[in-house]
Design a protein around this motif. Structure first.
Motif: not given
Length: 226
Positions: A49-56, A63-75
């Motif tokens: 997750i950190m790698k994806i956010n750093d790459e973006l 990304a809105q909302p910011e990508y995190s573990m709280d989001l579901k795969f279908e979010s």
């Protein structure tokens, strides 16, 4: 026999397609699972997750909302090249935001003395979130949006301003939009205003902290609209 692409080549192809969509439409909406899959991951971890956010971030994307573990795969994520800003927690609905504003008299933070909620201008079926009055007798359109608002919110506020001007031809009309998110669509709509409209238009982000039940208002400057 076709040469199989490496994961990095697949990733570059994904970002190339993503950037073309953003240039064309201002943003691109994708599911979390699509983003994860294009990075070559089958499941999520704090590290990837950190790698994806750093790459973006390294590619100037947000990304809105910011990508995190709280989001579901279908979010759904909305990705843009505009720095989407959210200062705190969001309310569950606009009604909750309006109720909080009303109960706590937060309009006073905007130098508004008193308000009338769900005001309907003469000859119109429109309803303003709040019609305000200042100490100096200025009339205020106060519209609240839980998320970003976008073009429709800006058009709505300008329409309400015109309706109140018809009722109060000798009064100065202040136009105030409060949102939970600063996004590309709202910024673009504000940049499209005439100089006269822009001069009287105020845009604030609310900063809400659920734990303390406190809300602050941060006014966005012209620099934030670029």
């Amino acid at each position: 026999m076709p040469i199989k692409k490496t994961q990095q080549e697949k990733l570059e192809s994904f970002f190339d397609s993503l950037n073309k969509e953003i240039v064309k439409n201002g943003s691109k909406s994708i599911k979390v699972k699509t983003l994860v899959k294009n990075f070559g991951y089958s499941k999520r971890s704090i590290q990837n997750i950190m790698k994806i956010n750093d790459e973006l971030k390294s590619r100037g994307l947000f990304a809105q909302p910011e990508y995190s573990m709280d989001l579901k795969f279908e979010s759904i994520l909305r990705i843009s090249s505009y720095p989407v800003k959210q200062l705190g927690d969001l309310f569950s609905s606009e009604k909750q935001l309006e109720d909080f504003f009303d109960t706590k008299k937060l309009y006073k933070k905007l130098d508004i003395k008193s308000v009338e909620r769900q005001y309907s201008p003469n000859g119109s079926k429109d309803r303003l979130d709040f019609r305000g009055i200042t100490e100096e007798g200025e009339v205020v359109v106060l519209e609240l949006k839980n998320f970003g608002g976008g073009k429709s919110a800006v058009e709505q506020v300008l329409r309400y301003t015109g309706l109140l001007k018809l009722e109060n031809s000798k009064s100065k009309i202040r136009t105030v939009l409060v949102t939970g998110i600063q996004n590309y669509e709202t910024t673009l709509a504000i940049n499209g205003m005439t100089k006269t409209q822009r001069k009287s238009f105020e845009w604030y982000l609310y900063k809400f902290d659920k734990s303390s039940n406190k809300l602050d208002l941060i006014r966005l400057s012209d620099e934030d609209f670029k």
